[in-house]
Design a protein around this motif. Structure first.
Motif, short mmCIF file in Angstrom:
data_model
loop_
_atom_site.label_atom_id
_atom_site.label_comp_id
_atom_site.label_asym_id
_atom_site.label_seq_id
_atom_site.Cartn_x
_atom_site.Cartn_y
_atom_site.Cartn_z
N GLU A 163 33.09 26.69 43.19
CA GLU A 163 34.39 26.36 42.60
C GLU A 163 34.30 26.37 41.08
O GLU A 163 35.23 26.80 40.39
CB GLU A 163 34.87 24.98 43.08
N CYS A 164 33.17 25.92 40.55
CA CYS A 164 32.93 25.93 39.11
C CYS A 164 32.96 27.36 38.58
O CYS A 164 33.66 27.66 37.61
CB CYS A 164 31.60 25.26 38.80
N ARG A 165 32.23 28.25 39.24
CA ARG A 165 32.21 29.66 38.82
C ARG A 165 33.61 30.27 38.90
O ARG A 165 34.02 30.98 38.00
CB ARG A 165 31.25 30.47 39.70
N LEU A 166 34.32 29.96 39.98
CA LEU A 166 35.67 30.50 40.15
C LEU A 166 36.59 30.00 39.04
O LEU A 166 37.40 30.77 38.50
CB LEU A 166 36.23 30.11 41.53
N GLN A 167 36.47 28.74 38.69
CA GLN A 167 37.31 28.20 37.61
C GLN A 167 36.98 28.86 36.28
O GLN A 167 37.88 29.18 35.50
CB GLN A 167 37.16 26.67 37.51
N PHE A 168 35.70 29.09 36.01
CA PHE A 168 35.34 29.81 34.78
C PHE A 168 35.92 31.23 34.81
O PHE A 168 36.37 31.74 33.79
CB PHE A 168 33.83 29.86 34.58
N ARG A 169 35.94 31.84 35.97
CA ARG A 169 36.52 33.18 36.06
C ARG A 169 38.02 33.13 35.75
O ARG A 169 38.55 34.02 35.08
CB ARG A 169 36.27 33.76 37.44
N LYS A 170 38.70 32.10 36.25
CA LYS A 170 40.13 31.94 35.95
C LYS A 170 40.35 31.77 34.44
O LYS A 170 41.30 32.30 33.88
CB LYS A 170 40.71 30.73 36.70
N ILE A 171 39.45 31.03 33.79
CA ILE A 171 39.54 30.85 32.34
C ILE A 171 39.41 32.21 31.66
O ILE A 171 40.19 32.55 30.77
CB ILE A 171 38.47 29.88 31.82
N LEU A 172 38.41 32.99 32.08
CA LEU A 172 38.18 34.30 31.47
C LEU A 172 39.34 35.26 31.73
O LEU A 172 39.65 36.10 30.88
CB LEU A 172 36.86 34.88 31.95
N ASP A 173 39.99 35.12 32.88
CA ASP A 173 41.16 35.96 33.16
C ASP A 173 42.31 35.60 32.21
O ASP A 173 43.01 36.47 31.72
CB ASP A 173 41.62 35.78 34.61
N ALA A 174 42.48 34.30 31.97
CA ALA A 174 43.59 33.84 31.11
C ALA A 174 43.25 33.95 29.63
O ALA A 174 44.13 34.19 28.80
CB ALA A 174 43.94 32.39 31.46
N PHE A 175 41.98 33.76 29.30
CA PHE A 175 41.52 33.75 27.90
C PHE A 175 40.28 34.64 27.81
O PHE A 175 39.15 34.15 27.81
CB PHE A 175 41.19 32.32 27.45
N PRO A 176 40.46 35.96 27.75
CA PRO A 176 39.33 36.89 27.84
C PRO A 176 38.24 36.71 26.78
O PRO A 176 37.09 37.07 27.03
CB PRO A 176 39.99 38.27 27.69
#
Length: 99
Positions: free
Chosen positions: A60-73
């Motif tokens: 879940e931590c990795r997935l949340q970081f991925r969401k951050i990178l999607d929103a804030f590349p």
């Protein structure tokens, strides 16, 4: 609204109640932070990632970081955060998933 929710979640996190931090962040649904100013939204997303990490919910931590990178590349952890034994590797894994 979003800033208040974030402050309550941060307080729970600071007290070591990571489950409460996560539930507080999710209490208003995604929409609370979707409409928030970018800095507040990023802070909330980052707190959620850190909460998952310290609660040993690494996928879940990795997935949340991925969401951050999607929103804030261009998002990067600071030097101290990158050296953290849990979320540093989780963030790097999320960055690799984006490629």
């Amino acid at each position: 609204m979003a800033r208040t929710t974030l402050e309550k979640a941060q307080q729970a996190y600071d007290e070591g109640d990571y489950a409460k931090a996560l539930s507080t962040l999710k209490s208003g649904g995604v929409s609370v932070f979707e409409a928030a100013e970018p800095a507040t939204r990023l802070d909330a997303m980052k707190l959620e990632a850190f909460s998952y990490c310290v609660a040993n919910q690494i996928p879940e931590c990795r997935l949340q970081f991925r969401k951050i990178l999607d929103a804030f590349p261009t998002f990067e952890l600071n030097v101290a955060e990158r050296k953290h034994p849990v979320w540093g590797p989780a963030f790097e894994a999320a960055k690799r998933m984006k490629r």
